[in-house]
Design a protein around this motif. Structure first.
Motif, PDB file in Angstrom:
ATOM      1  N   GLU A   1       2.827  11.096 -20.654  1.00  0.00           N
ATOM      2  CA  GLU A   1       3.738  10.673 -19.591  1.00  0.00           C
ATOM      3  C   GLU A   1       3.297   9.322 -19.054  1.00  0.00           C
ATOM      4  OE1 GLU A   1       5.459  13.681 -16.701  1.00  0.00           O
ATOM      5  OE2 GLU A   1       4.182  12.452 -15.420  1.00  0.00           O
TER       6      GLU A   1
ATOM      7  N   ARG B   1      12.375   0.519  -4.156  1.00  0.00           N
ATOM      8  CA  ARG B   1      11.243   0.824  -5.036  1.00  0.00           C
ATOM      9  C   ARG B   1      11.507   2.179  -5.660  1.00  0.00           C
ATOM     10  NH1 ARG B   1       4.905  -0.202  -4.404  1.00  0.00           N
ATOM     11  NH2 ARG B   1       5.702  -2.078  -5.350  1.00  0.00           N
TER      12      ARG B   1
ATOM     13  N   GLU C   1      10.050   5.121  -8.169  1.00  0.00           N
ATOM     14  CA  GLU C   1       8.809   5.618  -8.777  1.00  0.00           C
ATOM     15  C   GLU C   1       9.080   6.880  -9.574  1.00  0.00           C
ATOM     16  OE1 GLU C   1       5.937   4.415  -5.032  1.00  0.00           O
ATOM     17  OE2 GLU C   1       5.259   5.966  -6.424  1.00  0.00           O
TER      18      GLU C   1
ATOM     19  N   PRO D   1      11.695   0.526   0.388  1.00  0.00           N
ATOM     20  CA  PRO D   1      12.354  -0.758   0.139  1.00  0.00           C
ATOM     21  C   PRO D   1      11.704  -1.489  -1.040  1.00  0.00           C
ATOM     22  CG  PRO D   1      10.985  -0.876   2.097  1.00  0.00           C
ATOM     23  CD  PRO D   1      10.984   0.549   1.664  1.00  0.00           C
ATOM     24  N   PRO D   2      12.424  -2.412  -1.651  1.00  0.00           N
ATOM     25  CA  PRO D   2      11.868  -3.099  -2.825  1.00  0.00           C
ATOM     26  C   PRO D   2      10.694  -4.010  -2.466  1.00  0.00           C
ATOM     27  CG  PRO D   2      13.934  -4.125  -2.157  1.00  0.00           C
ATOM     28  CD  PRO D   2      13.780  -2.895  -1.319  1.00  0.00           C
ATOM     29  N   GLN D   3       9.743  -4.118  -3.405  1.00  0.00           N
ATOM     30  CA  GLN D   3       8.628  -5.055  -3.253  1.00  0.00           C
ATOM     31  C   GLN D   3       8.553  -5.878  -4.539  1.00  0.00           C
ATOM     32  OE1 GLN D   3       4.958  -3.348  -1.588  1.00  0.00           O
ATOM     33  NE2 GLN D   3       6.110  -1.518  -1.037  1.00  0.00           N
TER      34      GLN D   3
ATOM     35  N   VAL E   1      -0.144  -3.651 -16.254  1.00  0.00           N
ATOM     36  CA  VAL E   1       1.145  -4.258 -15.894  1.00  0.00           C
ATOM     37  C   VAL E   1       1.353  -4.086 -14.392  1.00  0.00           C
ATOM     38  CG1 VAL E   1       3.641  -4.218 -16.224  1.00  0.00           C
ATOM     39  CG2 VAL E   1       2.115  -3.782 -18.155  1.00  0.00           C
ATOM     40  N   LYS E   2       1.316  -5.191 -13.659  1.00  0.00           N
ATOM     41  CA  LYS E   2       1.491  -5.156 -12.199  1.00  0.00           C
ATOM     42  C   LYS E   2       2.413  -6.305 -11.791  1.00  0.00           C
ATOM     43  CE  LYS E   2       0.751  -4.491  -7.759  1.00  0.00           C
ATOM     44  NZ  LYS E   2       1.657  -5.514  -7.220  1.00  0.00           N
ATOM     45  N   GLY E   3       3.603  -5.942 -11.341  1.00  0.00           N
ATOM     46  CA  GLY E   3       4.522  -6.956 -10.833  1.00  0.00           C
ATOM     47  C   GLY E   3       5.106  -7.848 -11.909  1.00  0.00           C
TER      48      GLY E   3
ATOM     49  N   ILE F   1       5.705  -2.035 -12.503  1.00  0.00           N
ATOM     50  CA  ILE F   1       4.273  -1.717 -12.487  1.00  0.00           C
ATOM     51  C   ILE F   1       4.088  -0.510 -13.406  1.00  0.00           C
ATOM     52  CG2 ILE F   1       2.301  -1.024 -11.056  1.00  0.00           C
ATOM     53  CD1 ILE F   1       3.983  -2.119  -8.622  1.00  0.00           C
ATOM     54  N   ILE F   2       3.134  -0.622 -14.346  1.00  0.00           N
ATOM     55  CA  ILE F   2       2.814   0.521 -15.215  1.00  0.00           C
ATOM     56  C   ILE F   2       1.304   0.738 -15.157  1.00  0.00           C
ATOM     57  CG2 ILE F   2       3.120   1.591 -17.472  1.00  0.00           C
ATOM     58  CD1 ILE F   2       5.176  -0.552 -18.144  1.00  0.00           C
ATOM     59  N   PRO F   3       0.823   1.632 -14.281  1.00  0.00           N
ATOM     60  CA  PRO F   3      -0.623   1.885 -14.203  1.00  0.00           C
ATOM     61  C   PRO F   3      -1.183   2.310 -15.563  1.00  0.00           C
ATOM     62  CG  PRO F   3       0.492   2.879 -12.328  1.00  0.00           C
ATOM     63  CD  PRO F   3       1.570   2.421 -13.289  1.00  0.00           C
ATOM     64  N   GLY F   4      -2.331   1.744 -15.898  1.00  0.00           N
ATOM     65  CA  GLY F   4      -2.960   2.061 -17.178  1.00  0.00           C
ATOM     66  C   GLY F   4      -2.626   1.065 -18.271  1.00  0.00           C
TER      67      GLY F   4
ATOM     68  N   ILE G   1       6.858   2.303 -12.099  1.00  0.00           N
ATOM     69  CA  ILE G   1       7.320   1.906 -10.761  1.00  0.00           C
ATOM     70  C   ILE G   1       8.178   0.656 -10.943  1.00  0.00           C
ATOM     71  CG2 ILE G   1       6.598   1.109  -8.479  1.00  0.00           C
ATOM     72  CD1 ILE G   1       3.883   2.707  -9.386  1.00  0.00           C
TER      73      ILE G   1
ATOM     74  N   THR H   1       3.512   6.638 -16.122  1.00  0.00           N
ATOM     75  CA  THR H   1       3.923   6.384 -14.735  1.00  0.00           C
ATOM     76  C   THR H   1       4.638   5.033 -14.694  1.00  0.00           C
ATOM     77  OG1 THR H   1       2.064   7.636 -13.875  1.00  0.00           O
ATOM     78  CG2 THR H   1       3.100   6.074 -12.373  1.00  0.00           C
TER      79      THR H   1
ATOM     80  N   THR I   1      -1.348  -0.348  -8.733  1.00  0.00           N
ATOM     81  CA  THR I   1      -1.834  -1.488  -9.527  1.00  0.00           C
ATOM     82  C   THR I   1      -1.623  -1.146 -11.001  1.00  0.00           C
ATOM     83  OG1 THR I   1      -4.116  -0.753  -9.913  1.00  0.00           O
ATOM     84  CG2 THR I   1      -3.647  -1.808  -7.785  1.00  0.00           C
ATOM     85  N   GLY I   2      -2.001  -2.069 -11.867  1.00  0.00           N
ATOM     86  CA  GLY I   2      -1.737  -1.886 -13.285  1.00  0.00           C
ATOM     87  C   GLY I   2      -2.804  -1.124 -14.046  1.00  0.00           C
ATOM     88  N   ASN I   3      -3.858  -0.654 -13.355  1.00  0.00           N
ATOM     89  CA  ASN I   3      -4.877   0.122 -14.059  1.00  0.00           C
ATOM     90  C   ASN I   3      -5.734   0.875 -13.037  1.00  0.00           C
ATOM     91  OD1 ASN I   3      -6.382   1.110 -16.295  1.00  0.00           O
ATOM     92  ND2 ASN I   3      -6.026  -0.811 -17.367  1.00  0.00           N
TER      93      ASN I   3
END
Lengths: 238, 411
Positions: free
Chosen positions: A41, A30, A32, A126-128, A67-69, A61-64, A45, A43, B29-31
């Protein structure tokens, strides 16, 4: 002397391959960090892992950005060089090319819409890697061709959905909407959970979701596009 | 479920987190996360504004499953009888298998919306209807006796069969309900943005009583119940945007006392433990403890930034989130700070959203009175990892979500 040269060469090859192996191993994990877009900027992952057959797989994963997984595309790991592409549902398309440095950072260039910015990632564990949802097989009651009609902005739209099982790959569907023109939607996912059928077209953001009613033989559900949900009852085509 | 139990006491059991040692794990998470985590067995459940409902292993922080809704999951899930219930900004209540995340059923309301008004909070343009960017949370479901109760932006309080997802009854109020209903002795208690607080019969939805909070016809700032009630010992305790915390007789709705907070919203939901009411305020940034019987002040501590998060009480420790991106642990008797944890985005303080002493840097946060500027300001707030989420304490670990998109587990 000849033997010694051959021995040295073999040792060099072994060392080189060991170095490559270590580098490739070091890509797994993983990661980050951030993309240093001016005044914004990002974030980031990234999970990278190698499957049993040696192929690389990854997700981001891009918070905001909701985008998750999300699975990465065009992932390549060659020694300490890593590159992949990101394509999100909201149209963010980026290419990342980086290098794993001796200090363990994965850093490089993030290119999007003709702009470039530096990204720097550090391994945190480790990767997830998240595997994308896969289509399931559908029951005999669902398999086959279905027809229905809905109205949008005063215009009727005729829908034909044909669902077929493809063995271990799960089901596939043809999803056609006929209004003033005929649109064949690219279908990414077909799933059945109990009596619930869902068909998703990621690229268009369109989905159908409905419940099969064994008594009426209908699938009662909704045609969905973004926040719009329109009732759509499907009946088996004759 | 939200606040730990159907009556929303805010009381949690287990070892007291009197000291902070380290981040056990953090889950991205994504947000932003405004949902509060809940635990069932060894699994943490919560929602994210990335539209997913998550199940995460409490020990490792690894994802067990996620379920995609079509809107931000700004509510706290309830888990009962192997089913996870959560609301989404897509206007639906979801019931999912708690082990697999498979869909049990979905229930569609008449649709979500935020509280809105013309010239809201004095924002310009005056004649423009403006959605409230501080209407952060969705109503979180409470599950009692095979019924799921929750409020909606459509103004209804819904009672839905927990097994079938069929509507049992609905109760219409005059505006958005984003407070989470509490249950006690056969009644459902909740506030609405129509400035009224209601008690209705849990069995049939018939109104028992209503209580009028403050009105603000000019700028609609000091009106509405965003706070969720706690019902303890026959008394309902609720915060209100009219700047009061009210104690109401649970049977009659008669006011027992009110505690004023000097023009500052009380969006935080009170915790009521051992005869004390714990709550916090927004603009005045106060952490307060008052006597549950009389409302008399016991503790008043000045915090550094707005607080929307609701306190969790574990033994003699109170946990609460602050919008400057900090999770605080305070002593339940004195209110003194025991420890705090600042998320990385808050430490970075990009754009100087915070002052050097961690207060909001108002001229840079809200540089003008235009509604767009205020909305952008709340986005900037999110950028420093505001903690809207209410902490969960379980087995000595503290779990909470942040607007930076991470769920944290601290030990």
């Amino acid at each position: 002397m000849k033997q010694s040269i051959l021995g040295l060469a073999a040792t060099a090859i072994l060392l080189a391959s060991a170095t490559v192996c270590r580098s490739e191993e070091s890509a797994s994990g993983r990661w980050e960090g951030s993309v240093q877009i001016p005044d914004r900027e990002l974030t980031l992952i990234v999970d990278l892992a190698q499957t049993k057959n040696g192929a690389w797989t990854g997700s981001v994963i891009i918070p905001g950005f909701d985008v998750k997984g999300k699975a990465v595309n065009d992932l390549a790991v060659k020694g300490s060089e890593v590159s992949f592409a990101i394509a999100t549902g909201r149209g963010l398309q980026a290419v990342l090319k980086g290098h794993i440095a001796a200090d363990g950072t994965l850093a490089g260039e993030f290119a999007q819409a003709g702009n470039t910015a530096r990204f720097v990632l550090k391994k945190t564990g480790p990767p997830q890697v998240e595997l994308p949802l896969r289509s399931t097989a559908v029951s005999k009651e669902i398999e086959g061709q279905w027809k229905g009609q809905y109205e949008l902005s005063g215009y009727p739209r005729k829908v034909t959905i044909k669902v077929v099982n493809r063995g271990s790959e799960g089901a596939a569907a043809d999803f056609v909407v006929v209004g003033r023109k005929t649109t064949t939607l690219p279908v990414d996912l077909v799933r059945q959970e109990g009596t619930l059928l869902t068909i998703d077209s990621y690229e268009t953001g369109i989905s159908y979701e409905g419940r099969f009613n064994p008594e009426s033989g209908e699938i009662k559900g909704t045609f969905n596009q973004g926040a719009i949900e329109i009732p759509l009852v499907l009946q088996r085509a004759k | 479920m939200f606040r730990g139990d159907p009556n929303h006491s805010g009381l949690y059991s287990g070892p007291e987190p009197r000291q902070f040692h380290r981040v056990k794990w953090k889950f991205p998470t994504g947000n932003r996360i405004v949902s509060s985590p809940v635990i069932q067995g060894k699994t943490i459940y919560f929602g994210s504004d990335d539209a997913n409902i998550y199940a995460v292993d409490a020990e490792s922080g690894r994802q067990i499953w996620k379920y995609a809704t079509k809107g931000a999951v700004s509510s706290t899930p309830a888990v009962a009888n192997g089913v996870v219930y959560a609301t989404s900004y897509d206007g639906k209540l979801y019931a999912l298998n708690s082990e697999t995340g498979a869909t049990k059923w979905k229930f569609a309301t008449e649709g979500e919306r935020r509280f809105e008004a013309k010239g809201l909070h004095g924002m310009q343009p005056r004649n423009q209807t403006i959605a409230d960017p501080f209407d952060i949370y969705l109503s979180s479901p409470v599950v009692v006796q095979n019924t799921v109760y929750f409020g909606s932006g459509d103004g209804n309080l819904y009672a839905v069969d927990a097994v079938s997802g069929e509507l049992k009854w609905k109760f219409k109020t005059g505006d958005v309900i984003h407070a989470s209903p509490a249950f006690s002795d056969g009644l459902i208690y909740f506030g609405s943005w129509d400035s009224c607080f209601y008690a209705v019969d849990a069995a049939n939805g018939k109104e028992r009583w209503r209580f009028h909070g403050g009105e603000d016809p000019l700028v609609h700032n000091q009106v509405g119940f965003q706070s969720s009630p706690a019902v303890v010992g026959g008394v309902v305790y609720t915060g209100c945007r009219d700047s009061n915390v009210y104690a109401l007789d649970a049977a009659t709705g008669k006011e027992k006392w009110r505690c004023n907070n000097e023009m500052s919203w009380v969006n935080s939901s009170p915790a009521v433990v051992q005869g004390k009411v714990f709550f916090a305020t927004s603009d005045s940034s106060l952490f307060r403890i008052v006597d549950a019987a009389t409302g008399k002040e016991l503790v008043k501590q000045q915090d550094k930034a707005y607080i929307f998060s609701s306190p969790a009480v574990v033994g003699n420790t109170v946990l609460i989130g602050v919008l400057n991106g900090t999770l605080e642990a305070r002593d339940a008797k004195t209110g003194d700070l025991l420890w705090d944890y600042e998320v990385e985005k808050s430490k970075q303080n990009k754009g100087w959203i915070l002052t050097a002493d961690r207060k909001f840097n108002m001229p840079l946060l809200f540089p003008s009175g235009l509604d767009e500027t205020t909305i952008a300001g709340t986005v900037r707030e999110d950028g420093i990892g505001s903690v809207y989420s209410s902490p969960l304490a379980a087995n000595g670990i503290v779990y909470f979500g942040s607007a930076d998109g991470f769920l944290y587990a601290l030990e």
